[in-house]
Motif scaffolding. Structure first.
Motif, mmCIF file in Angstrom:
data_model
loop_
_atom_site.group_PDB
_atom_site.id
_atom_site.type_symbol
_atom_site.label_atom_id
_atom_site.label_comp_id
_atom_site.label_asym_id
_atom_site.label_seq_id
_atom_site.Cartn_x
_atom_site.Cartn_y
_atom_site.Cartn_z
ATOM 1 N N VAL A 468 3.769 8.982 -51.519
ATOM 2 C CA VAL A 468 3.540 9.252 -50.093
ATOM 3 C C VAL A 468 4.808 8.969 -49.297
ATOM 4 O O VAL A 468 5.226 9.772 -48.440
ATOM 5 N N TYR A 469 5.437 7.831 -49.579
ATOM 6 C CA TYR A 469 6.629 7.458 -48.823
ATOM 7 C C TYR A 469 7.785 8.424 -49.112
ATOM 8 O O TYR A 469 8.507 8.838 -48.193
ATOM 9 N N ALA A 470 7.959 8.779 -50.392
ATOM 10 C CA ALA A 470 9.052 9.692 -50.746
ATOM 11 C C ALA A 470 8.858 11.058 -50.109
ATOM 12 O O ALA A 470 9.813 11.662 -49.600
ATOM 13 N N SER A 471 7.633 11.569 -50.130
ATOM 14 C CA SER A 471 7.383 12.878 -49.520
ATOM 15 C C SER A 471 7.591 12.827 -48.012
ATOM 16 O O SER A 471 8.056 13.803 -47.405
ATOM 17 N N ASN A 476 8.348 16.275 -45.564
ATOM 18 C CA ASN A 476 7.243 17.170 -45.925
ATOM 19 C C ASN A 476 5.923 16.453 -45.644
ATOM 20 O O ASN A 476 5.338 15.829 -46.537
ATOM 21 N N PRO A 477 5.424 16.496 -44.403
ATOM 22 C CA PRO A 477 4.191 15.760 -44.083
ATOM 23 C C PRO A 477 2.972 16.290 -44.826
ATOM 24 O O PRO A 477 2.034 15.532 -45.084
ATOM 25 N N ALA A 478 2.955 17.582 -45.177
ATOM 26 C CA ALA A 478 1.804 18.123 -45.908
ATOM 27 C C ALA A 478 1.656 17.439 -47.261
ATOM 28 O O ALA A 478 0.539 17.154 -47.710
ATOM 29 N N LEU A 479 2.782 17.149 -47.908
ATOM 30 C CA LEU A 479 2.737 16.431 -49.185
ATOM 31 C C LEU A 479 2.228 15.007 -48.991
ATOM 32 O O LEU A 479 1.446 14.497 -49.805
ATOM 33 N N SER A 480 2.651 14.367 -47.917
ATOM 34 C CA SER A 480 2.191 13.005 -47.647
ATOM 35 C C SER A 480 0.682 12.973 -47.452
ATOM 36 O O SER A 480 -0.011 12.100 -47.995
ATOM 37 N N VAL A 481 0.168 13.925 -46.701
ATOM 38 C CA VAL A 481 -1.283 13.994 -46.471
ATOM 39 C C VAL A 481 -2.018 14.245 -47.777
ATOM 40 O O VAL A 481 -3.055 13.624 -48.057
ATOM 41 N N GLN A 505 -5.934 4.579 -41.540
ATOM 42 C CA GLN A 505 -5.103 4.633 -40.333
ATOM 43 C C GLN A 505 -3.830 5.437 -40.590
ATOM 44 O O GLN A 505 -3.406 6.241 -39.746
ATOM 45 N N SER A 506 -3.236 5.240 -41.760
ATOM 46 C CA SER A 506 -2.038 6.026 -42.093
ATOM 47 C C SER A 506 -2.380 7.500 -42.213
ATOM 48 O O SER A 506 -1.616 8.362 -41.747
ATOM 49 N N LEU A 507 -3.531 7.781 -42.808
ATOM 50 C CA LEU A 507 -3.930 9.177 -42.970
ATOM 51 C C LEU A 507 -4.162 9.843 -41.621
ATOM 52 O O LEU A 507 -3.744 10.992 -41.405
ATOM 53 N N GLU A 508 -4.807 9.139 -40.716
ATOM 54 C CA GLU A 508 -5.021 9.703 -39.383
ATOM 55 C C GLU A 508 -3.695 9.922 -38.663
ATOM 56 O O GLU A 508 -3.521 10.897 -37.925
ATOM 57 N N SER A 509 -2.747 9.021 -38.884
ATOM 58 C CA SER A 509 -1.431 9.175 -38.255
ATOM 59 C C SER A 509 -0.711 10.409 -38.795
ATOM 60 O O SER A 509 -0.107 11.176 -38.036
ATOM 61 N N TYR A 510 -0.786 10.641 -40.114
ATOM 62 C CA TYR A 510 -0.134 11.800 -40.711
ATOM 63 C C TYR A 510 -0.811 13.102 -40.300
ATOM 64 O O TYR A 510 -0.157 14.099 -39.992
ATOM 65 N N THR A 511 -2.143 13.100 -40.305
ATOM 66 C CA THR A 511 -2.870 14.337 -40.005
ATOM 67 C C THR A 511 -2.783 14.715 -38.531
ATOM 68 O O THR A 511 -3.071 15.862 -38.182
ATOM 69 N N LYS A 513 -0.114 15.055 -37.058
ATOM 70 C CA LYS A 513 1.037 15.958 -37.023
ATOM 71 C C LYS A 513 0.851 17.156 -37.955
ATOM 72 O O LYS A 513 1.341 18.244 -37.670
ATOM 73 N N CYS A 514 0.149 16.940 -39.065
ATOM 74 C CA CYS A 514 -0.057 18.011 -40.047
ATOM 75 C C CYS A 514 -1.445 17.840 -40.651
ATOM 76 O O CYS A 514 -1.620 17.034 -41.570
ATOM 77 N N PRO A 515 -2.462 18.543 -40.153
ATOM 78 C CA PRO A 515 -3.823 18.382 -40.677
ATOM 79 C C PRO A 515 -3.891 18.721 -42.164
ATOM 80 O O PRO A 515 -3.166 19.583 -42.666
ATOM 81 N N GLY A 516 -4.776 18.015 -42.844
ATOM 82 C CA GLY A 516 -4.985 18.286 -44.259
ATOM 83 C C GLY A 516 -5.822 19.533 -44.464
ATOM 84 O O GLY A 516 -6.811 19.762 -43.762
ATOM 85 N N THR A 517 -5.425 20.357 -45.429
ATOM 86 C CA THR A 517 -6.108 21.622 -45.691
ATOM 87 C C THR A 517 -6.530 21.681 -47.161
ATOM 88 O O THR A 517 -6.237 20.782 -47.951
#
Length: 1046
Positions: A468-471, A476-481, A505-511, A513-517
């Motif tokens: 997650v951190y590397a992505s 690439n926020p989509a990879l992190s999500v 909380q981290s997931l909500e922060s990432y999504t 900016k880039c929602p999970g699909t």
């Protein structure tokens, strides 16, 4: 030597090293295009010989490594091929000068060199040269491979001459001392005439000749020379070169035992004839006895004309077990020298590759463990990454997958070390992905839904966090999500409560900016990351498709062929398709949904999180028909138990629909959750038939709703319940509004009624209507309303009610022939005090205990639109409860003669059981006023009639009736005749607003006597007999059916 070659293997000892490099500015694409073609010529057969020459190409080789060429000749650069661009003759002198400068780098060891020039045409290009080849372009260069073959043959000529010079050296004791770079200063001032020194020189030269023989394709000769070198060097304790001689002996033995090579696909070899010798498969037999042969049997070209000498061809070769022992010994000798760390490391790598072929993983791991602790000079970050990556590949080669993953992860972390100015997050991410299999991790969440969890969860979670951190650092926020969703889905059971909160909380922060699909993510290297549905947020345990409400369920019109006959096969049973039909039945549900109507699916879910879970956009996933899902949102409390959730949708077309799953949006991640992928789920079936659209009927009535729900024995569900209170004999109209609230026209309507089982006997029609008036308004378009009027008419017999009769008897009123206190007027007296201070409320005739209840169901069967064409209809039920109170009783009946012989006077004692004042009138008579609880006698002049004129058998229905039923039918017919003669009506005076009422039943015993006369037998034309005769009518109920009074 400072730069190790981690790709080395034992068979590299027989190769000639050729360096291919660009001269000047050459594009990388063009260079590697020619480089690949050059590398394709990796071996050639020597003319007029059975020997094969092997070539090893490198496009980069450190010059300092070339200084170790005397120690091991395969490290010596013997050939140089350069590639250059030259477009004009003016640039040619400068280009050629660069070529000479390039040769000077490896000039001390080069056997020959070549220059490939691209783009130069004209007079210069036409001049024949052996060391230069001209080509018009990189695309038009057909003779590259042939030029390379000629170049290799020239290398062989030089190699062979050097081998012969060394092997046939007749200088006696004057053998030169071969040294490695760091030894030269150590031999300054030594006695060169000592025997020890001479043996050292002879041993090293013998080892050197063995290397040359191995490169020249003379395997047997090299074995002999290596054995001799080992003996000489062991005698003088020359450990460094002794290790090299042992390693050369091991390499030659490996080449013999494993013709296919030990370096994998890149190191694979092939025999000159294209196939392996017959005995090659048996070369690696363990425990083979090795016997030295006479070195004098060798010839200068390595071929003995005496074929009998072939019996000793492999006798100097080590057995597979001895190969490893000699490797261990050689490595131990290398370990004595600090400057030989690279040689030691490469020897360990070669031994590991041999052990991998021999399937000896534990011994291979010992060599690798030794390689890990070999101290080299201060390595650069890139060299550290390469070292850890190779260690990882070698551990993978011997089957140590977790150890391999460990070193690959170390290499990944080295890519982003703090000392690196520009961290390589992409390389780090790529290496981390390659560690997943070693830690039993897969990026497919389906692999975690089968069986128990595999691997160490704590290590797996750490690795996923690093991904997650590397992505994220890659941008690439989509990879992190995707990776964080995978962590939450697969490791939920191993996360602590605090970790669950942190991850979400981290997931909500990432999504944000880039929602999970649910889209497939493809990485640049071709790796695909499958979608990760969050099936555990919430967890679904049960899925049930719900039938439509009873009022909306479609019914199939019965046909002559029946509903269970299949038109697909003429046979009742077929064993061929029975199995497949059974599977279909197990998934298909036995009810139908209707096109355009809202359908429901119930899910039992629970929240495993330690906090409130908000689920948004939750809807159904279907296939088979077009379906409009109506999403819902829900909020589940922390660690809730099973919680019912109903998902709805509207099928837009007909056919067979399959409910495949549901979709949700949780923490900004959109998920498609399929039922087949949910473990431990209970499902009653997922396939249902959708029939064509039908209209929807809604009914409303003029009566209030009833608090009492009807419970029919058939189990039918009733959508609406209404109730009304009537006096016995009262008629009231029930106005029903029929509204089409659907989108299809209502074309057909059928109304039926059913009286629920009751001990009370009904007389006459309880419910009646004229359907034609409502059908005249059809077809009923959507939104239109039709009206149906139903007449409610209650006709019950209250005379046999015990408590009521008892009340009348207590008041002195004659019932069933008992004397009446006053023949003209009697008012009911209050109850005697002896009956108790608090008499029950039902002690009065009008109290609820005297009330009787009638229950009936009105069924509306209707259809229309496409569903009607397919033979479907709907059924709507209206429950009706009528509470009937007693009204007027005829307590005594007698007759008197009239002035005309054809008439008589009928005397009736009438009792008002209501609590209201009412008026009573008969045909041609004045109204009689009765107060509440009052009894009066009224006289009615009627025509005589004869009951014998009625038929004994009342129609066809009496053919199969019992005598008792026949008698009841005759009495009912006589009562109807009396009703038509009398025409008695009553109405409650104070209820003008409610309309008139009429008495519909009375119990007549018609038993009495004339004053001063005795009793007589019943007469056939009773009640109108001659004066003085007794009136003794049948002691049976006589019923009245009268119209309402005006």
């Amino acid at each position: 030597m400072s730069v190790p070659d981690y790709m080395q293997c034992a068979e590299d000892h027989q190769t000639l090293l050729v360096v291919v490099q660009p001269v000047g500015v050459v594009s990388e694409e063009n260079f590697f295009r020619i480089y690949k073609r050059i590398c394709s010529v990796s071996q050639i057969s020597v003319r007029d010989s059975q020997r094969v020459l092997y070539i090893r190409y490198r496009h980069h080789y450190p010059p300092e490594n070339n200084e170790w060429g005397d120690f091991q000749t395969h490290r010596k650069v013997v050939g140089l091929v350069t590639i250059t661009d030259c477009c004009s003759a003016k640039d040619w002198p400068q280009t050629f000068e660069k070529f000479h400068m390039q040769k000077e780098i490896y000039g001390s060891t080069l056997y020959d060199s070549r220059l490939f020039v691209f783009g130069l045409q004209g007079e210069i290009a036409e001049q024949p040269r052996t060391d230069v080849a001209f080509y018009p372009s990189y695309e038009d260069c057909p003779g590259v491979e042939k030029r390379v073959e000629d170049f290799i043959e020239s290398l062989f000529i030089v190699l062979e001459s050097k081998r012969l010079d060394r092997a046939t050296d007749k200088s006696g004791d004057k053998v030169p001392l071969l040294c490695v770079p760091f030894e030269k200063k150590d031999f300054v001032g030594l006695d060169t005439d000592s025997r020890h020194y001479k043996k050292r020189c002879q041993g090293r030269m013998r080892k050197h000749v063995g290397d040359l023989c191995l490169q020249a394709g003379m395997l047997q000769d090299s074995l002999v020379h290596y054995h001799m070198a080992v003996e000489l060097l062991r005698a003088v304790n020359d450990f460094l070169w002794l290790g090299a001689a042992l390693e050369g002996l091991c390499s030659a033995s490996v080449i013999y035992h494993y013709p296919g090579g030990t370096g994998g696909k890149n190191g694979a070899r092939r025999c000159p004839g294209g196939s392996l010798p017959a005995e090659a498969a048996n070369r690696h037999r363990p425990g083979a006895q090795e016997v030295l042969i006479d070195p004098g049997a060798l010839t200068t070209n390595g071929i003995n004309p005496d074929t009998s000498a072939e019996i000793g061809r492999a006798k100097n070769c080590l057995s597979p077990e001895d190969i490893i022992d000699k490797y261990k010994e050689a490595i131990s000798y290398y370990g004595k020298y600090k400057n030989a760390g690279v040689i030691e490391l490469e020897a360990c790598v070669k031994a590991v590759r041999v052990l991998a072929i021999q399937k000896r993983s534990m011994e291979a791991s010992e060599f690798l463990q030794n390689a890990v602790y070999i101290n080299l000079r201060q390595l650069s970050e890139e060299e550290k990454i390469q070292r850890y990556s190779v260690l990882s590949e070698l551990y993978e080669l011997i089957g140590f997958r977790r150890k391999s993953a460990f070193f690959k992860r170390v290499a990944a972390m080295q890519c982003v070390a703090p000392s690196i100015a520009e961290p390589g997050w992409r390389a780090c991410y790529k290496l981390l992905l390659e560690t997943l299999p070693g830690y039993s991790l897969s990026l497919d969440p389906q692999d975690f839904s089968k069986g128990t969890h595999r691997g160490w969860a704590a290590v797996q979670m750490r690795l996923l966090h690093e991904l997650v951190y590397a992505s994220r650092r890659m941008g690439n926020p989509a990879l992190s999500v995707r990776h964080l969703s995978f962590l939450l889905q697969t490791m939920l059971d191993f996360l602590s409560d605090q970790e669950k909160k942190d991850v979400t909380q981290s997931l909500e922060s990432y999504t944000s900016k880039c929602p999970g699909t649910m889209e497939l993510i493809t990485l640049p290297d071709g790796l695909s990351l499958p979608p990760v549905p969050l099936t555990k947020l919430p967890i679904v345990r049960h899925v049930k498709l719900l039938n439509l409400p009873a009022s909306l369920r479609p019914q199939k019109m019965k046909s002559l062929l029946g509903q269970n006959v299949s038109a697909k096969s003429p046979f009742i049973y077929s064993p061929i398709i029975a199995h497949s039909r059974g599977e279909e039945r197990s998934k298909k549900i036995d009810f139908q949904w209707v096109q355009g109507d809202v359908c429901e699916v119930q899910l039992m879910v629970y929240n495993p999180m330690p906090f409130e879970l908000r689920v948004e956009n939750m809807g159904l996933l279907t296939s088979g028909v077009e379906f409009e899902s109506l999403p819902a949102a829900l909020s589940l409390p922390a660690e809730s138990g099973l919680y019912p959730v109903t998902l709805v949708g509207v099928p837009q077309t007909t056919g067979t629909i399959s409910v495949n799953g549901y979709h949700t949006t949780v923490f900004g991640v959109f998920s498609d959750c399929l039922l087949d992928n949910l473990p431990g789920i209970k499902n009653n079936g997922s396939t249902v038939e959708v029939i064509p659209a039908l209209p929807r009927l809604q009914i409303s009535t003029s009566l209030p709703r009833s608090a009492h729900s009807l419970q029919p024995a058939s189990g039918d569900e009733i959508s609406t319940h209404v109730s009304v209170q009537l006096y016995n004999g009262e008629t009231q109209q029930l106005v029903i509004k029929l509204e089409n609230i659907g989108v299809e026209p209502l074309e057909k309507l059928e109304v039926t009624s059913k009286v629920l089982t009751s001990k009370e006997k009904l007389y006459g029609d309880f419910l009646s209507w004229k359907l034609e008036e409502a059908l005249a308004q059809f077809p009923l378009q959507p939104g239109q309303v039709a009206t149906l009027t139903v007449n409610i008419q209650v006709k019950l017999d209250f005379s046999c009610q015990e408590n009521l009769l008892q009340d009348l008897s207590d008041d002195g009123i004659s019932v069933s022939g008992f004397p009446l206190c006053s023949p003209f007027r009697q008012v009911v007296r209050p109850r005697v005090e002896s009956k108790g201070a608090n008499p029950p409320e039902g002690s009065k005739p009008g109290d609820p205990s005297h009330t009787k209840a009638l229950e009936a169901i009105l069924n509306f069967k209707y259809s229309g639109g496409p569903g009607h064409v397919e033979g479907y209809y709907r059924e709507l039920s209206l429950g009706l409860r009528v509470e009937v109170e007693p009204s007027v009783f005829f307590t005594r009946v007698s007759t008197l003669p009239a002035t005309s012989t054809r008439q008589c006077h009928l005397l009736l004692d009438v009792f008002n059981s209501t609590e209201h004042e009412l008026s009573l009138s008969a045909r041609g008579n004045e109204e009689l006023i009765l107060h509440a609880g009052e009894c009066q006698r009224m006289a009615i002049q009627v025509d005589k009639f004869n009951f014998e004129s009625f038929p004994e058998s009342p129609g066809e229905k009496g053919q199969f009736a019992t005598p008792k039923q026949l008698e009841e039918q005759r009495q009912e017919a006589r009562g109807l005749e009396i009703n038509s003669k009398l025409g008695i009506r009553w109405r409650i005076i104070s209820f003008h607003g409610r309309g008139s009422r009429c008495p519909c039943s009375g119990f007549l015993t018609m038993e009495g006597t004339h004053e001063g006369s005795s009793a007589h037998k019943p007469h056939s034309n009773a009640p109108c007999n001659s004066p003085g005769s007794s009136v003794h009518c049948l002691a049976l109920p006589v019923h009245w059916s009268l119209t309402p009074g005006r």
